[in-house]
Each structure stands twice: as structure tokens, then as C-alpha cells.
Design an enzyme around this catalytic site. Structure first.
Site, PDB file in Angstrom:
ATOM      1  N   ARG A 126      36.211  29.513  47.516  1.00 38.69           N
ATOM      2  CA  ARG A 126      36.633  30.924  47.609  1.00 38.69           C
ATOM      3  C   ARG A 126      35.579  31.624  48.452  1.00 38.69           C
ATOM      4  O   ARG A 126      34.416  31.704  48.040  1.00 38.69           O
ATOM      5  CB  ARG A 126      36.776  31.540  46.211  1.00 38.69           C
ATOM      6  N   HIS A 153      45.676  33.223  50.888  1.00 37.93           N
ATOM      7  CA  HIS A 153      45.596  32.806  49.483  1.00 37.93           C
ATOM      8  C   HIS A 153      46.774  31.865  49.193  1.00 37.93           C
ATOM      9  O   HIS A 153      47.690  32.198  48.449  1.00 37.93           O
ATOM     10  CB  HIS A 153      45.644  34.052  48.585  1.00 37.93           C
ATOM     11  N   GLN A 156      48.015  31.001  45.631  1.00 36.51           N
ATOM     12  CA  GLN A 156      48.820  32.065  45.020  1.00 36.51           C
ATOM     13  C   GLN A 156      50.279  31.926  45.465  1.00 36.51           C
ATOM     14  O   GLN A 156      51.201  32.023  44.647  1.00 36.51           O
ATOM     15  CB  GLN A 156      48.260  33.427  45.446  1.00 36.51           C
ATOM     16  N   ASP A 248      50.298  43.956  45.613  1.00 40.60           N
ATOM     17  CA  ASP A 248      48.926  43.494  45.366  1.00 40.60           C
ATOM     18  C   ASP A 248      48.006  44.707  45.529  1.00 40.60           C
ATOM     19  O   ASP A 248      48.437  45.773  46.008  1.00 40.60           O
ATOM     20  CB  ASP A 248      48.562  42.365  46.359  1.00 40.60           C
ATOM     21  N   CYS A 288      50.016  39.426  41.920  1.00 39.70           N
ATOM     22  CA  CYS A 288      49.198  38.205  41.776  1.00 39.70           C
ATOM     23  C   CYS A 288      48.099  38.362  40.732  1.00 39.70           C
ATOM     24  O   CYS A 288      47.552  37.365  40.268  1.00 39.70           O
ATOM     25  CB  CYS A 288      48.605  37.831  43.124  1.00 39.70           C
ATOM     26  N   ARG A 316      50.225  29.340  38.184  1.00 40.06           N
ATOM     27  CA  ARG A 316      49.083  28.870  38.970  1.00 40.06           C
ATOM     28  C   ARG A 316      48.646  27.492  38.455  1.00 40.06           C
ATOM     29  O   ARG A 316      48.297  26.611  39.222  1.00 40.06           O
ATOM     30  CB  ARG A 316      47.905  29.860  38.850  1.00 40.06           C
TER      31      ARG A 316
HETATM   32  N1   CP Z   1      45.313  35.842  41.575  1.00 39.73           N
HETATM   33  C1   CP Z   1      44.057  35.353  41.626  1.00 39.73           C
HETATM   34  O1   CP Z   1      43.683  34.572  42.521  1.00 39.73           O
HETATM   35  O2   CP Z   1      43.287  35.749  40.598  1.00 39.73           O
HETATM   36  P1   CP Z   1      41.702  35.501  40.471  1.00 39.73           P
HETATM   37  O3   CP Z   1      41.046  36.325  41.548  1.00 39.73           O
HETATM   38  O4   CP Z   1      41.347  35.940  39.088  1.00 39.73           O
HETATM   39  O5   CP Z   1      41.444  34.046  40.701  1.00 39.73           O
HETATM   40  N1  NVA Z   2      44.027  40.649  47.767  1.00 40.64           N
HETATM   41  C1  NVA Z   2      43.227  40.394  46.602  1.00 40.64           C
HETATM   42  C2  NVA Z   2      43.763  39.203  45.870  1.00 40.64           C
HETATM   43  C3  NVA Z   2      43.020  38.845  44.619  1.00 40.64           C
HETATM   44  C4  NVA Z   2      43.592  37.642  43.958  1.00 40.64           C
HETATM   45  C5  NVA Z   2      41.778  40.205  47.000  1.00 40.64           C
HETATM   46  O1  NVA Z   2      41.516  39.514  47.990  1.00 40.64           O
HETATM   47  O2  NVA Z   2      40.909  40.753  46.329  1.00 40.64           O
END
Ligand code: CP
Ligand code: NVA
Length: 336
Positions: A126, A153, A156, A248, A288, A316
Site C-alpha cells: 500500500r 485500488h 477493492q 467514496d 468501499c 474483500r
Molecule cells: N476499502 C479499504 O481498502 O479499506 P482500508 O483502507 O481499511 O483497507
Molecule cells: N480513496 C480512498 C480509498 C480508501 C480505501 C483513499 O485513497 O483514501
């Protein structure tokens, strides 16, 4: 000796979404969904469905395998679903947070990628920059899974499409309305929709519309799959005929300095009771998570009887288990 044909063989121009791959998940990594074939997604959904219905059948299938989780941003769903999923399949995980492994600070990305590849069978990362993730993947000799970058992502999206497929029995011609920011979640959803032949109607404020290059890149895939993508600046237009209403956050991780401006710009794009009451009566609501309740979505919609948000979060787990199984059991040589 083989006789050469006098006629030149015509090379067919077929997009990655349509071509049937020789090997399942033939790309080494899972970074954006660009690299995945439509048929791979269907295989993944069928397997995830089996894993969800009969988890006991898959206990121990990844025994002896190790997964590294290298996270530069916080996470609940991605981290826990990978850790629990790997445990259910009999493998194990090593989690590294930004304090112990600040990517590119203590040592170079390429060294970390090579070292982790010697210990682990796959890495979930990440990151902020997608380029950092691509660099990491370039030097890793094991599959790298994008657990979210600023640009994409994909984990997701597989859970989202699986959830929609569960609710409606199919993905083709399903109308998804996405209201809000053209961020990492939308970018991967765009690729997913183009591959499976669903329709995506996006409503964003002016100046926050989807990336033109991505829309251009998707044209051929949409033609192949029959997917239709439309962009507007009015949420009420986008939700006409919607089976799914998706949103989102307005301020993604890393955009905190833009918070005040974004809250002002996105205000008319809140998914709230007014949107829910105008959306078709059989539509579902998706997010999400994490949600900023009272910003992009209200309590009323999250708690709505047609909210699919927690099914989406649960999925997920099932879709990532299927992804891990497909990536870690395919027949490819591990390069050194
Ligand atoms: N939706 C998602 O990726 O959640 P987290 O940021 O908690 O992993
Ligand atoms: N768009 C959001 C998604 C989190 C799962 C972010 O990047 O923070």
C-alpha cells in the site's frame, strides 16, 4: 521443413479485456486491473463464490506460503482480509507498517523488493505513489499485489464487482452510478467495468472529472465488452436507471491539505436521503469504506435496507482469497 504460407497471417488486434489468455493471470503482478483479462475476472469470481460458500474445502491450500504486507498508509479491510484470508488458506503473513519499513527511506525500493522476494511468495503493498509500486514490482521476483496506491485500488474493484454480481446475478449491462471524486477507487472500477461489460455513469464536480488518459485507454475494451461509460456533473442525472449507487471519500489518504476546498467543492455530490429516494427502487448503495459519515454519504444511506456496504467489505476476504490462490498456485517459474 515446414512450408511457409504465401499469405501473411493477419495479426488480430484484440484488447487485453477480450483475449483469452493462455495462462490464468498471466501477468506477474496485480497492480491496476489493466493487466487482467476479462476471463480471469470471471474465473476469480467463480472461485471466490465457491470459497465463500464452502470455505472448509480450501483450508490449507496455501500451506507453507508466506505473504508480506508492506503498508505506507493505514488500513483495516485490506490488511485484515489479507491476513485472515491467508490464515484460512493455511499460509502466513508478515505485516510491516510505515514506521518499521518506510519505503525508499531506510534502503532503496529495489533492495527491499529483492529481499522480500527471497523470503515470501507474494507481497501486498500500500503506497502513495503508483510509480513507487511499479518500481517495487519491477524488482520483486514474486507477484506484487496493489493494496491501494494513489492511482488504483484493484483489490477493492474485484470485491465490488463480485458483490454486484452476487446481488444481480450478472455484471453485463448493470448500470453503476459513481458519485464523487475521480480517485483510485474510481480508476480501478473504470477498468473493471470496461472488462466485464457493465455501464458506469460518473457524476463529479467540474475540475474533478475522470482522468482523460484512462477514458481513452478504455475505449477499445469498452467496444469489445459492450461497456458504456458516461461522465456528467449532476448526481441526479447519473442515478437515472442505476442498479448501483456508489461513492467514496472526498478526501483520500494523502490529500488532507486540500480538505477544506474539497469539502466545499463536493457538497452537492453527497449521497444522502434525496439521492436514495430518487434512485430506482431496486438499486443498492455501495461505499468501499472507510466512510466519512455526513460528508460524502449520510448515516441514512449507510444504514439503508438496500445498503450493500458491509457485504462489499466482507467480500474483500473472499475475492482476495481467490486472488491469492490463483496467483500462488499458477504454473510459473520463480526467477532469481
Ligand atoms: N476499502 C479499504 O481498502 O479499506 P482500508 O483502507 O481499511 O483497507
Ligand atoms: N480513496 C480512498 C480509498 C480508501 C480505501 C483513499 O485513497 O483514501
Amino acid at each position: 521443413m515446414k512450408k511457409k504460407s504465401s499469405k501473411k497471417s493477419k495479426s488480430k488486434k484484440i484488447s487485453s479485456g477480450a483475449r483469452k489468455p493462455a495462462v490464468l493471470f498471466e501477468a506477474k503482478d496485480f497492480l491496476s486491473l489493466k493487466e487482467v483479462h476479462a476471463s480471469d475476472l470471471e474465473t476469480l469470481f467463480k472461485l471466490a463464490d465457491k470459497m465463500k460458500k464452502n470455505p472448509a474445502q480450501f483450508l490449507g491450500k496455501l500451506k507453507g506460503k508466506s505473504l508480506a504486507l508492506l503498508f505506507q498508509k493505514p488500513s483495516i479491510r485490506t490488511r485484515v482480509s489479507f491476513q485472515v484470508g491467508m490464515a484460512q488458506l493455511g499460509g502466513n503473513c508478515v505485516y510491516m507498517d510505515p514506521q518499521e519499513m518506510p519505503l525508499g527511506e531506510r534502503e532503496s525500493i529495489k533492495d527491499v523488493a529483492r529481499v522480500l522476494s527471497r523470503y515470501c511468495d507474494a507481497v501486498v503493498t500500500r503506497t502513495y505513489s503508483h510509480t513507487a509500486l511499479e518500481d517495487f514490482a519491477k524488482f520483486a521476483t514474486v507477484p506484487v499485489i496493489n493494496g491501494l496506491s494513489d492511482s488504483y485500488h484493484p483489490c477493492q474493484t474485484i470485491a465490488d464487482l463480485f458483490t454486484i454480481r452476487e446481488k444481480f446475478g450478472d455484471l453485463k449491462k448493470i448500470n453503476i452510478a459513481y458519485i464523487g471524486d475521480s480517485n483510485n477507487v474510481l480508476n480501478s472500477l473504470l477498468y473493471g467495468v470496461a472488462k466485464v461489460g457493465a455501464n458506469l455513469s460518473i457524476a463529479s464536480p467540474r475540475g474533478y472529472e475522470p482522468n482523460e488518459e484512462i477514458l481513452k485507454d478504455l475505449k477499445l475494451q469498452c467496444k469489445d465488452s459492450g461497456a458504456k461509460i458516461a461522465v456528467c456533473n449532476n448526481p441526479f442525472n447519473a442515478i437515472k436507471n442505476a442498479h448501483v449507487v456508489y461513492t467514496d471519500v472526498w478526501v483520500s489518504m494523502g490529500q488532507e491539505k486540500q480538505r477544506d476546498q474539497r469539502l466545499r467543492d463536493f457538497q452537492p455530490f453527497q449521497v444522502n436521503g434525496a439521492i436514495a429516494s430518487k434512485a430506482p427502487k431496486d438499486s443498492i448503495f455501495m461505499h468501499c469504506l472507510p466512510a466519512h459519515r455526513g460528508e460524502e454519504i449520510t448515516d441514512e444511506v449507510i444504514e439503508h435496507p438496500r445498503s450493500a456496504i458491509f457485504d462489499q467489505a466482507e467480500n474483500r476476504l473472499h475475492t482476495q482469497k481467490a486472488l491469492l490462490y490463483l496467483l500462488l498456485t499458477r504454473k510459473t517459474k520463480k526467477k532469481k
